[in-house]
Design a protein around this motif. Sequence first.
Motif, PDB file in Angstrom:
ATOM      1  N   ALA A  66      56.025  20.052  44.880  1.00  0.00           N
ATOM      2  CA  ALA A  66      56.474  18.659  44.891  1.00  0.00           C
ATOM      3  C   ALA A  66      57.986  18.654  45.084  1.00  0.00           C
ATOM      4  CB  ALA A  66      56.104  17.980  43.578  1.00  0.00           C
ATOM      5  N   VAL A  67      58.427  17.996  46.146  1.00  0.00           N
ATOM      6  CA  VAL A  67      59.849  17.964  46.498  1.00  0.00           C
ATOM      7  C   VAL A  67      60.349  16.531  46.287  1.00  0.00           C
ATOM      8  CG1 VAL A  67      61.534  18.484  48.315  1.00  0.00           C
ATOM      9  CG2 VAL A  67      59.363  19.736  48.241  1.00  0.00           C
ATOM     10  N   PRO A  68      61.036  16.275  45.157  1.00  0.00           N
ATOM     11  CA  PRO A  68      61.410  14.889  44.835  1.00  0.00           C
ATOM     12  C   PRO A  68      62.174  14.189  45.964  1.00  0.00           C
ATOM     13  CG  PRO A  68      61.797  16.301  42.939  1.00  0.00           C
ATOM     14  CD  PRO A  68      61.433  17.212  44.081  1.00  0.00           C
ATOM     15  N   LYS A  69      63.119  14.887  46.587  1.00  0.00           N
ATOM     16  CA  LYS A  69      63.930  14.215  47.612  1.00  0.00           C
ATOM     17  C   LYS A  69      63.438  14.465  49.024  1.00  0.00           C
ATOM     18  CE  LYS A  69      68.197  13.855  44.971  1.00  0.00           C
ATOM     19  NZ  LYS A  69      69.590  14.297  44.867  1.00  0.00           N
ATOM     20  N   GLY A  70      62.412  15.271  49.183  1.00  0.00           N
ATOM     21  CA  GLY A  70      61.918  15.567  50.523  1.00  0.00           C
ATOM     22  C   GLY A  70      62.776  16.615  51.213  1.00  0.00           C
ATOM     23  N   ARG A 117      66.929  21.637  48.422  1.00  0.00           N
ATOM     24  CA  ARG A 117      66.103  20.635  47.756  1.00  0.00           C
ATOM     25  C   ARG A 117      65.188  21.278  46.726  1.00  0.00           C
ATOM     26  NH1 ARG A 117      66.562  15.702  50.950  1.00  0.00           N
ATOM     27  NH2 ARG A 117      68.745  15.292  50.500  1.00  0.00           N
ATOM     28  N   ARG A 162      56.664   8.514  40.476  1.00  0.00           N
ATOM     29  CA  ARG A 162      57.936   8.750  41.180  1.00  0.00           C
ATOM     30  C   ARG A 162      57.642   9.182  42.596  1.00  0.00           C
ATOM     31  NH1 ARG A 162      62.138  12.136  37.483  1.00  0.00           N
ATOM     32  NH2 ARG A 162      62.279  10.621  35.788  1.00  0.00           N
ATOM     33  N   HIS A 211      57.780  11.193  45.867  1.00  0.00           N
ATOM     34  CA  HIS A 211      58.149  12.573  46.196  1.00  0.00           C
ATOM     35  C   HIS A 211      57.407  12.983  47.458  1.00  0.00           C
ATOM     36  CE1 HIS A 211      54.485  12.845  43.723  1.00  0.00           C
ATOM     37  NE2 HIS A 211      54.164  13.858  44.513  1.00  0.00           N
ATOM     38  N   TYR A 212      57.734  14.180  47.938  1.00  0.00           N
ATOM     39  CA  TYR A 212      57.059  14.727  49.115  1.00  0.00           C
ATOM     40  C   TYR A 212      56.335  15.995  48.682  1.00  0.00           C
ATOM     41  CZ  TYR A 212      59.766  11.496  51.932  1.00  0.00           C
ATOM     42  OH  TYR A 212      60.295  10.354  52.476  1.00  0.00           O
ATOM     43  N   ASP A 213      55.058  16.093  49.000  1.00  0.00           N
ATOM     44  CA  ASP A 213      54.294  17.294  48.671  1.00  0.00           C
ATOM     45  C   ASP A 213      54.290  18.218  49.874  1.00  0.00           C
ATOM     46  OD1 ASP A 213      53.280  16.877  45.928  1.00  0.00           O
ATOM     47  OD2 ASP A 213      52.435  15.062  46.812  1.00  0.00           O
ATOM     48  N   LYS A 255      53.899  12.323  51.893  1.00  0.00           N
ATOM     49  CA  LYS A 255      54.786  11.450  51.117  1.00  0.00           C
ATOM     50  C   LYS A 255      53.910  10.759  50.088  1.00  0.00           C
ATOM     51  CE  LYS A 255      58.160   7.714  51.797  1.00  0.00           C
ATOM     52  NZ  LYS A 255      58.815   6.854  52.818  1.00  0.00           N
TER      53      LYS A 255
END
Length: 211
Positions: free
Chosen positions: A58-62, A71, A41, A43-45, A36
């Motif tokens: 990179a997953v903006p919403k996780g 996602r 911004r 995001h979740y890597d 996290k």
Amino acid sequence: MALREYRRKRNFGSTKEPFGKKTSKSSKRLTFVIQKHAASRLHYDFRLELNGVLKSWAVPKGPSLDPHIKRLAVQVEDHPLEYGKFEGTIPQGEYGGGSVLLWDRGIWEPLDKDEKVTLEEGKIKFLLKGKKLHGAWTLVRIGDTSNWLLMKETDEYASDEDITELLPKSVRSGKVIEAIGRSKASRVWHSHSKKSTASTREHTVRKTTKK
Ligand code: MN
């Protein structure tokens, strides 16, 4: 060289992120990690070990446990395997400046193919065996772009619970992301002052992290 872009973007005299050793041999058990990252911004890597590096998105919403929810996952540069242990703060002004929390980690297995599977075809189905995420997942590329979709497959681990909300803490330190930023601010402030009380320290920290 797989890590060239990773290294080009970072100033290792300033950030504590790992430089990364020479690409090592692939291991039998492939690791995955989700970090996290409270950069400009949140995001979740999402990172999957493959061929001695961590393939990264990179997953903006996780991630979502709901198979109906896809996602967006933007593929970014490969990261060194050692990055999977990184939790801490990247200095402001550096690439990705902000706090990084180890949100989940474990091993992954390709479901359609053996470990020689590549992501070049733009679709990979895999099993996660993490502390938070389990079961079958799919990553699928949108056309010829760096945009992918991450989605849960239907199995006993699918759920409509909001997993990132439900389990926000680090699997390494047990901290929430705000605490990782705070400990850093506290350390920096300490180095500039000899006298302090708990209350003024707390006040300073709160001011710093709100910026
Ligand atoms: Mn990131």
